[in-house]
Design a protein around this motif. Sequence first.
Motif, mmCIF file in Angstrom:
data_model
loop_
_atom_site.group_PDB
_atom_site.id
_atom_site.type_symbol
_atom_site.label_atom_id
_atom_site.label_comp_id
_atom_site.label_asym_id
_atom_site.label_seq_id
_atom_site.Cartn_x
_atom_site.Cartn_y
_atom_site.Cartn_z
ATOM 1 N N ASN A 238 -45.751 38.307 -8.416
ATOM 2 C CA ASN A 238 -45.090 38.450 -6.918
ATOM 3 C C ASN A 238 -45.543 39.986 -6.692
ATOM 4 N N LEU A 239 -45.326 40.639 -7.763
ATOM 5 C CA LEU A 239 -45.884 42.211 -7.438
ATOM 6 C C LEU A 239 -47.454 42.073 -7.099
ATOM 7 N N GLY A 240 -48.266 41.275 -8.013
ATOM 8 C CA GLY A 240 -49.589 41.367 -7.585
ATOM 9 C C GLY A 240 -49.796 40.692 -6.221
ATOM 10 N N ASP A 241 -49.172 39.823 -5.886
ATOM 11 C CA ASP A 241 -49.346 39.165 -4.593
ATOM 12 C C ASP A 241 -48.842 40.264 -3.250
ATOM 13 N N ALA A 242 -48.064 41.076 -3.661
ATOM 14 C CA ALA A 242 -47.626 42.109 -2.811
ATOM 15 C C ALA A 242 -49.009 43.259 -2.616
ATOM 16 N N GLY A 243 -49.428 43.560 -3.707
ATOM 17 C CA GLY A 243 -50.570 44.320 -3.779
ATOM 18 C C GLY A 243 -51.606 43.848 -2.939
ATOM 19 N N SER A 244 -51.780 42.471 -2.804
ATOM 20 C CA SER A 244 -52.996 41.923 -2.148
ATOM 21 C C SER A 244 -52.745 41.698 -0.812
ATOM 22 N N SER A 245 -51.465 41.921 -0.199
ATOM 23 C CA SER A 245 -51.156 41.557 0.996
ATOM 24 C C SER A 245 -50.560 42.835 1.750
ATOM 25 N N LEU A 246 -51.245 43.955 1.512
ATOM 26 C CA LEU A 246 -50.599 45.199 2.215
ATOM 27 C C LEU A 246 -51.068 45.552 3.641
ATOM 28 N N GLY A 247 -52.286 44.729 4.060
ATOM 29 C CA GLY A 247 -52.560 44.983 5.435
ATOM 30 C C GLY A 247 -52.647 46.364 5.901
ATOM 31 N N ASN A 248 -52.204 46.114 7.088
ATOM 32 C CA ASN A 248 -51.711 47.718 8.039
ATOM 33 C C ASN A 248 -50.549 48.124 7.962
ATOM 34 N N LEU A 249 -49.941 47.881 6.636
ATOM 35 C CA LEU A 249 -48.553 48.676 6.722
ATOM 36 C C LEU A 249 -48.611 50.038 6.697
ATOM 37 N N SER A 250 -47.489 50.651 6.957
ATOM 38 C CA SER A 250 -47.275 52.202 6.655
ATOM 39 C C SER A 250 -46.896 52.480 5.292
ATOM 40 N N LEU A 251 -47.216 53.539 4.783
ATOM 41 C CA LEU A 251 -46.733 53.969 3.668
ATOM 42 C C LEU A 251 -45.145 53.303 3.226
ATOM 43 N N ARG A 252 -44.252 53.742 4.062
ATOM 44 C CA ARG A 252 -42.826 53.254 3.896
ATOM 45 C C ARG A 252 -42.885 51.775 3.903
ATOM 46 N N GLU A 253 -43.671 50.963 4.762
ATOM 47 C CA GLU A 253 -43.433 49.661 4.884
ATOM 48 C C GLU A 253 -44.146 49.203 3.481
ATOM 49 N N ARG A 254 -45.334 49.696 3.143
ATOM 50 C CA ARG A 254 -45.746 49.492 1.555
ATOM 51 C C ARG A 254 -44.853 49.454 0.782
ATOM 52 N N THR A 255 -44.313 50.557 0.528
ATOM 53 C CA THR A 255 -43.048 50.801 -0.353
ATOM 54 C C THR A 255 -41.995 49.673 -0.739
ATOM 55 N N ASP A 256 -41.468 49.335 0.513
ATOM 56 C CA ASP A 256 -40.690 48.369 0.651
ATOM 57 C C ASP A 256 -41.079 46.931 0.170
ATOM 58 N N HIS A 257 -42.398 46.833 0.732
ATOM 59 C CA HIS A 257 -43.171 45.463 0.441
ATOM 60 C C HIS A 257 -43.452 45.188 -1.012
ATOM 61 N N VAL A 258 -43.748 46.394 -1.541
ATOM 62 C CA VAL A 258 -44.226 46.170 -3.016
ATOM 63 C C VAL A 258 -42.779 46.078 -4.073
ATOM 64 N N SER A 259 -41.807 46.741 -3.339
ATOM 65 C CA SER A 259 -40.432 46.783 -4.214
ATOM 66 C C SER A 259 -39.860 45.308 -3.945
ATOM 67 N N ARG A 260 -40.289 44.614 -2.937
ATOM 68 C CA ARG A 260 -39.676 43.137 -2.748
ATOM 69 C C ARG A 260 -40.497 42.379 -3.741
ATOM 70 N N GLY A 261 -41.769 42.751 -4.198
ATOM 71 C CA GLY A 261 -42.445 41.750 -4.994
ATOM 72 C C GLY A 261 -41.733 42.129 -6.541
ATOM 73 N N LEU A 262 -41.305 43.300 -6.699
ATOM 74 C CA LEU A 262 -40.903 43.611 -7.997
ATOM 75 C C LEU A 262 -39.585 43.108 -7.936
ATOM 76 N N LEU A 263 -38.778 42.949 -6.975
ATOM 77 C CA LEU A 263 -37.389 42.321 -7.149
ATOM 78 C C LEU A 263 -37.501 40.673 -7.207
ATOM 79 N N ALA A 264 -38.685 40.143 -6.488
ATOM 80 C CA ALA A 264 -38.923 38.790 -6.637
ATOM 81 C C ALA A 264 -39.240 38.447 -8.322
ATOM 82 N N ASP A 265 -39.968 39.238 -9.064
ATOM 83 C CA ASP A 265 -40.212 38.862 -10.410
ATOM 84 C C ASP A 265 -39.115 39.371 -11.141
ATOM 85 N N PHE A 266 -38.313 40.160 -11.043
ATOM 86 C CA PHE A 266 -37.130 40.312 -12.012
ATOM 87 C C PHE A 266 -36.233 39.247 -11.503
#
Length: 370
Positions: free
Chosen positions: A31-59
Amino acid sequence: MGAMNELIDQAAVGRLVRVLADAAPGACWSNLGDAGSSLGNLSLRERTDHVSRGLLADFAAAASPADYSTAARVFRSALLDPGFTGWTLWPVTETAVTLALNSTRSADFEDCLQLLAELTPRLTGEFAIRRMLAADLDRALAVVLTWTAHPDQHVRRLASEGTRPYLPWAVRIPGLVQRPDATIPILDALYRDPHEYVRRSVANHLNDLARHSPEAVLAAAAGWTAAPDANTPWVVRHGLRTLVKKAHPGALALQGFAPASLSVSPPRLDRHTVALPADLAFEFEISNTGVDPARLAVDYIVHYMKANGSQTEKVFKLAALTLNPGETRTVSKRHAFRQMTTRVHHPGSHALELQINGVRYAHTQFLVEI
């Protein structure tokens, strides 16, 4: 912000996946890897939240619900790798905070604060800690206060920077505004810190407090002035900068800027029409007409035209100087007029005004053309 957004890109997330895979052999970080490949045009804050959701899904996939202690163990193991650094630590810290605040184990709150202190030398935990402060301000501040004696300057800075009332990019914590006395003990412990990195945060924190609690700020600054080290004058001066610009009598007095007998000439402009982009040069004379030396805080004010036809003013620092009785000094300055994202200029009538020790003097009009 485009370049800033790329601080968390697919390559950075890929490096994080590899570090965590080494820290937790056998764990899946899909899920973390998928988050990294789907960042698109997200802002830095949005990317932070997106990657965190990937981490939370893996845990959560490893143990549902996701467990804070498991995540903390993995992150502490990852700290053994020097590659566990950079802006992907921001979603790591946010993930730790989310799991700690959702935990049913009371001790996870304090442990998460400790984890942030361990992570902050790799990348500041000043943003993630805000949710800990919002959840239980007194409990969090009790831990943060102990950091003021920490041997690592990054942790000491986190104590001051993470608790700033108006920390840039960060969520507001109402309690930090409503209770200006809550963080003064932290600043009292750090204003003589040996590292400029920490002292600058203390000064900026004090300046934040000045927005809504000038009396608490002046009391703190007066206490520091009474027990200074070689760096204290700068810390106090920088911490009081906004109050001095606002001509607060207490801040001026604490800095030694007393009422003075002066003669001030109107500012002479090098042009009366400014066609952007351009610099407006001006100069003026100040004479001390009193019988005592005069210590002066010399500022100038630009009255900018707004889109609706009204004016708004901004105070700029110019100089601090001392004039002996009868002495005259010529002061000059160039002020840049450029369109910026932080200041949009509008055509029309503007004005330049002088402010010395909080007293306003000559007011000169000029035009701006776009």
